[in-house]
Scaffold this active site. Structure first.
Site, PDB file in Angstrom:
ATOM      1  N   VAL A   1       0.803  -1.225   0.000  1.00 31.53           N
ATOM      2  CA  VAL A   1       0.000   0.000   0.000  1.00 31.53           C
ATOM      3  C   VAL A   1       0.837   1.277   0.000  1.00 31.53           C
ATOM      4  O   VAL A   1       0.282   2.374  -0.078  1.00 31.53           O
ATOM      5  CB  VAL A   1      -0.962   0.027   1.204  1.00 31.53           C
ATOM      6  CG1 VAL A   1      -2.035  -1.041   1.048  1.00 31.53           C
ATOM      7  CG2 VAL A   1      -0.221  -0.127   2.523  1.00 31.53           C
ATOM      8  N   TYR A   2       2.151   1.176   0.091  1.00 27.95           N
ATOM      9  CA  TYR A   2       2.975   2.385   0.091  1.00 27.95           C
ATOM     10  C   TYR A   2       2.951   3.027  -1.292  1.00 27.95           C
ATOM     11  O   TYR A   2       3.316   2.398  -2.286  1.00 27.95           O
ATOM     12  CB  TYR A   2       4.416   2.073   0.486  1.00 27.95           C
ATOM     13  CG  TYR A   2       4.610   1.644   1.925  1.00 27.95           C
ATOM     14  CD1 TYR A   2       3.599   1.792   2.877  1.00 27.95           C
ATOM     15  CD2 TYR A   2       5.814   1.081   2.344  1.00 27.95           C
ATOM     16  CE1 TYR A   2       3.792   1.390   4.194  1.00 27.95           C
ATOM     17  CE2 TYR A   2       6.006   0.681   3.666  1.00 27.95           C
ATOM     18  CZ  TYR A   2       4.991   0.835   4.576  1.00 27.95           C
ATOM     19  OH  TYR A   2       5.177   0.438   5.881  1.00 27.95           O
ATOM     20  N   ALA A   3       2.507   4.282  -1.313  1.00 27.41           N
ATOM     21  CA  ALA A   3       2.404   5.042  -2.572  1.00 27.41           C
ATOM     22  C   ALA A   3       1.607   4.259  -3.615  1.00 27.41           C
ATOM     23  O   ALA A   3       1.925   4.279  -4.805  1.00 27.41           O
ATOM     24  CB  ALA A   3       3.779   5.403  -3.109  1.00 27.41           C
TER      25      ALA A   3
END
Length: 329
Positions: A52-54
């Protein structure tokens, strides 16, 4: 750069882990790639990201940066949070984990993940379903080891016991918030990790930026993470008088030895019992260089204990009761 064995496993990881949460967002791809290459050249081998990072961009950047050095890297990512609008695009169900690992492998441009971590507990999915699925993925070779993140002590122990009873692979690590200004792990979770030989990979090791020393009592920042009124790194949580007393001691030690507060806070954490590899993040190359200045030296015992004493949790029940009646052999 020194190395530590990660929990009850046979892999060694560097004493610092490079976190990539800002990659593809606050940190552009060119700078992110430079950081990764500098980290590997300096002897680091541990990278942490999440699906889910960036919006997945962090995984893509990390995967591209290490393509030619894949076997030298211990690559960690996570699954649990929503990756789409569908109701089944979140959680720790067999479906979401299997969908998630395939998507992460594509973004990371690799055919295996060294450490696959569940991002937090899922109160809906039975733990047997989650652990059985992870065990199947280890057997298939798509992941090598498993870890957890943001668990309560009972949740970790329940998971370990379930794995042991069913002969599933067990969590070798936990990724948890821990720093001089956030030591909640000390009461139950950290002793459990030491007892069960679970590696601890702290996130927010400088308190979401609070321990940089750039904040002033009574002056809420207008910009940045600490300017918001919600979340773990909100000003309401960080800007307390207790935390500023801790920061005062960090700054004092830093001035005594010619280091920055960030370097002192990280060095204290690196040498805390039970800690394997703090995850540091950097939005800029200057921040990266400062963080890397935390290794290659060590606080004196007196300096370390000064920081430990000012930041320690209150010695409360049931710990003080249990300790009173410890058997002496």
């Amino acid at each position: 750069m020194h190395f530590r064995v990660l929990g009850k496993s046979g892999i060694a990881v560097s004493e610092l882990c490079l976190g990539t949460m800002t990659f593809g967002k606050a940190t552009n791809e060119a700078d992110a790639t430079t950081m990764i290459h500098r980290f590997l050249d300096a002897g680091g081998n541990f990278l942490d990201t999440a699906d889910v990072y960036a919006g997945g961009r962090s995984e893509e950047i990390a995967g591209q940066a290490i393509r030619d050095r894949r076997s030298d890297v211990i690559l960690a990512t996570k699954v649990r949070f929503a990756t789409g609008d569908n109701i089944n695009h979140a959680g720790l169900s067999r479906k979401h984990i299997l969908d998630g690992v395939e998507a992460s492998l594509r973004r990371l441009k690799t055919d295996y993940i060294d450490l696959y971590q569940v991002h937090t507990w899922d109160h809906i999915t039975p733990i047997d379903e989650t652990l059985r699925t992870l065990d199947d993925l280890v057997t298939s070779g798509k992941i090598r080891y498993i870890g957890c993140s943001n668990f309560l002590a009972y949740q970790l122990m329940k998971s370990l016991s379930h794995s042991d009873f069913n002969r599933y692979t067990r969590f070798i690590s936990i990724q948890q918030q821990y720093s001089l200004v956030s030591r909640q792990m000390d009461s139950e979770l950290l002793p459990l990790c030491v007892e069960e030989n679970v590696g601890v990979i702290p996130w927010a090791p400088i308190g979401g930026g609070f321990l940089t020393g750039k904040y002033v009592r009574g002056e809420k920042p207008l910009h940045g993470r600490l300017s918001v009124d919600a979340g773990e790194s909100s000003w309401q949580r960080r800007g307390t008088e207790r935390n500023f007393r801790i920061l005062d001691e960090v700054i004092s030690v830093a001035e005594d030895i010619g280091k920055t507060p960030v370097q002192v806070a990280l060095n204290w954490l690196i040498h805390q019992q039970g800690i394997t590899s703090p995850i540091f993040g950097a939005s800029t190359l200057e921040q990266y260089d400062e963080n890397m200045g935390a290794v290659g030296w060590r606080l004196t015992d007196e300096q370390w204990h000064r920081l430990d004493a000012v930041s320690a949790l209150e010695y409360d029940y049931p710990n003080r009761f249990i300790d009173k009646f410890k058997r002496r052999i």
